[in-house]
Design a protein around this motif. Structure first.
Motif, short mmCIF file in Angstrom:
data_model
loop_
_atom_site.label_atom_id
_atom_site.label_comp_id
_atom_site.label_asym_id
_atom_site.label_seq_id
_atom_site.Cartn_x
_atom_site.Cartn_y
_atom_site.Cartn_z
N PRO A 88 -31.09 29.31 36.85
CA PRO A 88 -30.05 28.30 37.14
C PRO A 88 -29.17 28.06 35.91
O PRO A 88 -29.64 28.16 34.77
N PRO A 90 -26.90 25.48 33.67
CA PRO A 90 -26.78 24.02 33.48
C PRO A 90 -25.40 23.54 33.89
O PRO A 90 -24.40 24.23 33.73
N VAL A 91 -25.35 22.33 34.43
CA VAL A 91 -24.08 21.71 34.80
C VAL A 91 -23.42 21.21 33.52
O VAL A 91 -24.05 20.49 32.74
N CYS A 94 -23.93 17.55 31.49
CA CYS A 94 -25.17 16.88 31.88
C CYS A 94 -26.20 17.09 30.77
O CYS A 94 -26.60 18.22 30.46
N CYS A 97 -29.57 18.70 32.01
CA CYS A 97 -29.42 20.14 32.22
C CYS A 97 -29.43 20.87 30.89
O CYS A 97 -30.08 21.92 30.73
N ARG A 124 -33.96 23.59 38.27
CA ARG A 124 -33.57 23.64 39.69
C ARG A 124 -33.88 22.32 40.39
O ARG A 124 -33.07 21.81 41.17
N HIS A 126 -34.11 19.35 39.05
CA HIS A 126 -33.16 18.36 38.55
C HIS A 126 -31.81 18.53 39.25
O HIS A 126 -31.20 17.55 39.69
N GLN A 127 -31.35 19.78 39.34
CA GLN A 127 -30.03 20.02 39.95
C GLN A 127 -30.03 19.65 41.44
O GLN A 127 -29.04 19.13 41.93
N ARG A 128 -31.12 19.90 42.13
CA ARG A 128 -31.18 19.51 43.56
C ARG A 128 -31.14 17.99 43.73
O ARG A 128 -30.53 17.48 44.66
N GLU A 130 -30.02 15.66 41.36
CA GLU A 130 -28.90 14.95 40.73
C GLU A 130 -27.52 15.52 40.99
O GLU A 130 -26.54 14.80 40.84
N HIS A 131 -27.42 16.81 41.32
CA HIS A 131 -26.08 17.43 41.38
C HIS A 131 -25.69 17.97 42.74
O HIS A 131 -24.59 18.46 42.89
N ARG A 132 -26.55 17.87 43.71
CA ARG A 132 -26.19 18.34 45.05
C ARG A 132 -25.75 17.16 45.89
O ARG A 132 -26.38 16.13 45.89
#
Length: 133
Positions: A88, A90-91, A94, A97, A124, A126-128, A130-132
């Motif tokens: 993944p 990082p955003v 963030c 991330c 992954r 964290h992204q699901r 916080e960012h989805r």
């Protein structure tokens, strides 16, 4: 069927009743002729007096066997990569991330594949969360 006076062209397909196989004519070796399996392989010696031209059906069967052998012996291609099989990214902007990506890079630099995988899983998750949307 073939005689010593009959010239054979290299690559001519002949049926060898002694082996029950079709082979490509290669050359003469003393009183014998050298045949090679269609598609390649180990040559064998055959009695030229017993050989005959291969029929269309025999030629087709030999070609199919050669293609099947080649297909089975080729390495299979890896499955195409999808988003879940790639690390993944990082955003941007963030902090969480960035921290997990740094942890992954440190593990990669230390050749610690387990820690690298753990960091990817955490990133992954964290992204699901916080960012989805």
């Amino acid at each position: 069927m073939t005689t010593k006076s009959e010239p054979l062209e290299p690559g001519a397909l002949l049926y060898d009743p002694a082996t029950g196989r079709v082979g490509e004519y290669r050359d003469r070796a003393g009183p014998y002729v050298l045949l090679r399996p269609v598609g390649g392989g180990v040559e064998w010696e055959a009695d030229p007096e017993r050989l005959r031209p291969a029929t269309d059906r025999e030629r087709l069967g030999a070609n199919v066997r050669a293609v099947n052998h080649r297909t089975r012996s080729l390495p299979s291609l890896p499955p195409p990569l999808d988003d879940d099989s790639r690390p993944p990214r990082p955003v941007p902007g963030c902090a969480a991330c960035a921290e997990l990506a740094e942890r992954r890079e440190a593990a990669r630099a230390a050749y610690d594949r387990s820690a690298e995988t753990d960091a990817n899983v955490l990133l992954r998750q964290h992204q699901r969360r916080e960012h989805r949307a």
